[in-house]
Design an enzyme around this catalytic site. Structure first.
Site, PDB file in Angstrom:
ATOM      1  N   HIS A  84       0.860  -1.184   0.000  1.00  0.00           N
ATOM      2  CA  HIS A  84       0.000   0.000   0.000  1.00  0.00           C
ATOM      3  C   HIS A  84       0.895   1.233   0.000  1.00  0.00           C
ATOM      4  CE1 HIS A  84      -3.852  -1.951   1.837  1.00  0.00           C
ATOM      5  NE2 HIS A  84      -3.246  -2.770   1.002  1.00  0.00           N
ATOM      6  N   GLU A 135       0.917   3.852   1.819  1.00  0.00           N
ATOM      7  CA  GLU A 135       1.364   4.259   3.152  1.00  0.00           C
ATOM      8  C   GLU A 135       2.533   3.397   3.633  1.00  0.00           C
ATOM      9  OE1 GLU A 135      -3.262   4.387   3.351  1.00  0.00           O
ATOM     10  OE2 GLU A 135      -1.730   3.346   2.199  1.00  0.00           O
TER      11      GLU A 135
END
Length: 142
Positions: free
Chosen positions: A46, A48
């Site tokens: 992801h 993040e």
């Protein structure tokens, strides 16, 4: 957030769910990233997580104390846990994720007093733009 949206656009071009992230410390850019799950065949890739990994590798350790993470969409529970564990000071995100949000929508992991760290949250920044790129992606996929 504009830089995070630029990263989301790159993800879109690569056939990834268009989420972008930018990590800063003292107003200085540390790292940029976007979703790469399909390309990397990694369920943890992801935006993040990638920004946190790259950012931590540039410092003296895994703690990102004082840093701010800008993300186009509310982090999922995996990413919210990583944000808490990395000791990020502040999360700034664009649109909520009513189906999988780990920061405010479904869960409030970042401010759970039972955990050893809490994170300041600012939401709704460029919300319409962040939401539109996600909606466009899924309309085109169907």
């Amino acid at each position: 957030m504009r830089l995070a949206l630029k990263e989301a656009g790159l993800a879109f071009q690569e056939g990834e769910i268009p989420v972008g992230a930018v990590l800063t410390l003292d107003e200085e850019l540390i790292e940029e990233a976007h979703n790469l799950r399909e390309v990397s065949k990694d369920p943890t890739a992801h935006a993040e997580i990638l920004a946190l990994r790259k950012g931590a590798s540039k410092g003296d350790g895994w703690r990102l104390t004082g840093a701010t993470l800008y993300v186009t969409k509310e982090p999922c529970i995996m990413c919210a846990g990583a944000i808490v564990n990395s000791r990020i000071k502040r999360l700034v995100y664009g649109c909520k994720d009513s189906k999988a949000g780990g920061a405010e929508s479904l869960y409030n992991i970042l401010n759970d007093k039972r955990l050893n760290h809490q994170v300041e949250i600012v939401s709704g920044i460029l919300e319409d733009e962040c939401s539109k790129i996600l909606k466009r992606f899924f309309v085109e996929r169907r």
